[in-house]
Design an enzyme around this catalytic site. Sequence first.
Site, short mmCIF file in Angstrom:
data_model
loop_
_atom_site.label_atom_id
_atom_site.label_comp_id
_atom_site.label_asym_id
_atom_site.label_seq_id
_atom_site.Cartn_x
_atom_site.Cartn_y
_atom_site.Cartn_z
N ASP A 209 0.85 -1.19 0.00
CA ASP A 209 0.00 0.00 0.00
C ASP A 209 0.88 1.24 0.00
OD1 ASP A 209 -2.35 1.78 0.77
OD2 ASP A 209 -3.28 -0.18 0.91
N HIS A 281 -3.56 5.75 3.58
CA HIS A 281 -4.36 4.57 3.29
C HIS A 281 -3.76 3.30 3.87
CE1 HIS A 281 -5.90 1.41 0.45
NE2 HIS A 281 -7.01 2.10 0.60
N SER A 471 -11.36 -1.37 -0.49
CA SER A 471 -10.06 -1.34 0.18
C SER A 471 -10.20 -1.63 1.66
CB SER A 471 -9.40 0.03 0.01
OG SER A 471 -8.66 0.10 -1.17
#
Length: 645
Positions: A209, A281, A471
């Site tokens: 990520d 994220h 996600s």
Amino acid sequence: MGNRIVARALVASLILAAAPASFAAGAAPHATFNVSTLRTQGSYDRFIVKYRDGTTQRTNAAAATQAVSAALSRTAATSSSLRAGKAAMPVASYARKLGTGADLVRVSRKLTASEADALIRQIASDPAVAHVQADVMMQKVRDIPAAAVSPVVVDDPYYQRYQWHFRAPDGTAEKIGSDASSYANKGGSNVANAWNLSDGTGVTVAVLDTGITNHPDIDLSLADAGYDFIIDSYVSGRATDGRVSGGWDLGDWTTEDKYLASNNPNGCVDANNPAEDSSWHGTHVSGNVAELTNNTTGMAGIAYKAKVLPVRVLGHCGGYSSDIADAIVWASGGHVDGVPDNTHVAQVINMSLGGEGKCSDDDVTADAISGAISRGTTVVVAAGNENDDTANYSPSSCPGVIAVASNGITGKRAYYSNYGTGVTLSAPGGGVYANDASSGTVVSAGFSWSAINDGTHEPTTADYGGMAGTSQATPHVTGTVALMLAAVKGASLPTPTPAQIKTLLTSTAHAFPSTPDKVIGAGIVDAYAAVNKALGNDTGPGEPDVTALTNGTSVKASGDGSAKVFSIEVPSGARTLVFTTSGGTGDVSIAVKNGTAGSETTSAKKATNNETVTVARPASGTWYLTVTSPASYANVNVLVRFTAP
């Protein structure tokens, strides 16, 4: 610690497609190639070429480069701009060998989409080539923002108020965060009950990520052992090109002028892709997988004693498919030239990534995933946020992956979630709006909650926040896999293969409360049922799921009249075992028995939920409590307690 919780919706997205093609019959050997990732307004200077085993180009970088140079010469005859001398003839140079065995070759200037198309086809015409594709930049999809809220069981203070997505999908009405209304939880992952069986000990999870940030509620012991696979300095944000050790998130903001497509051929910000502050994220995904739990701090994580290995593959404007493929190889224990071998091999990889284009067996991402699976690593990926068939996106359509769709608190398919027969199962990622509608009022119950950072550009203050998307659904499945692997390891059972893990997940998935509007897999992930079945404790087809209870801790039960079964382990020498229900609405009855074959003792008072069964000197073993009702009931307290020996 920040004093606010920010809700954001985010799903990282790869722009990576694989539309295979071959030349006419009689041309041998056949090569596949991918031009579906090329965009009319795009420009391309990186190409991934997989040469055939036994060819000189496969083992000789100079020969590989020369072959692309020859293809460039042939392209000049087919490209009108090059043929007319309107554009300079580019020169090929060798970049590196990928972990999959393919080669990354660069050209000296950006090619237009039509020029890149012509070059790819010419490269594929070389009999030494097995597959060729552009090395495209991968980008995140647009965030779905939510209004900021102020924060006010496990002892993590925000767990009960926010993390509905970890609880059982039993219909219990929950008021989340600052919401004015309650919503029946039919979309949770049943992680809270799975904690009675496993905590993730001994399992390493690689999160590919944006990297990870410092946070007091996350175990960062493997942060320095992770790796930043982003080579290009424009993408990484570092001063020079090159990969570095450590999986730290430096930020992925695109609010500076240098990220404008009009100012830079590598720029990603344009009318269709607004500038964004840093997303953090990777921190949020990592928190959902393994945030520290029962530490009187913040929120909880699924496999909270597993180790997260952060691998940075997404930076400013996203990340290249070649870097992501190398990261998959490395995280799963494979070798990547120029990078020290990974000494903390991941048993499961989380890729909250997805984007356009079918993934074929020949794609570099498919090769990397296939290698990871062959080494025993389970690969879990997001189905995507485009409200489209996931067959059109990669890597969710790559062979062997577990592709995860998203549902909200009511159990409905999230309006943005991709769907289709390629989806393995769904998990709570948040529906954004009240009652999981496709529009309306944004609510706290519409998000998955986890660790975050307050920084606009570089990381600053650790905090907590909400995001919604596939996600966020994906780490719920990844964390469940970690719980399963830890449980079988602790029980000294054989480690299930990635294929067996996929079957365990689908065979134990909780049924959707109503038929989804689109196909999104076998059901909603049920962490408790999956871990139980991995341990060989399957309740069997047609039997109800069993919710494990702990001594003296009550849970809420709601239902539509069907039986709900609870269990508790009673030790030898325990005294005064008491089963009770109370409160709520409806009229329930209870039945109690010792073991699956024991005789039942019942309590069925009319017009009340206050039922009790007492066993003075219970035998040791598993006791079962079955709650039934002739009609719907809600928010009934279920409690079992005994005096320990």
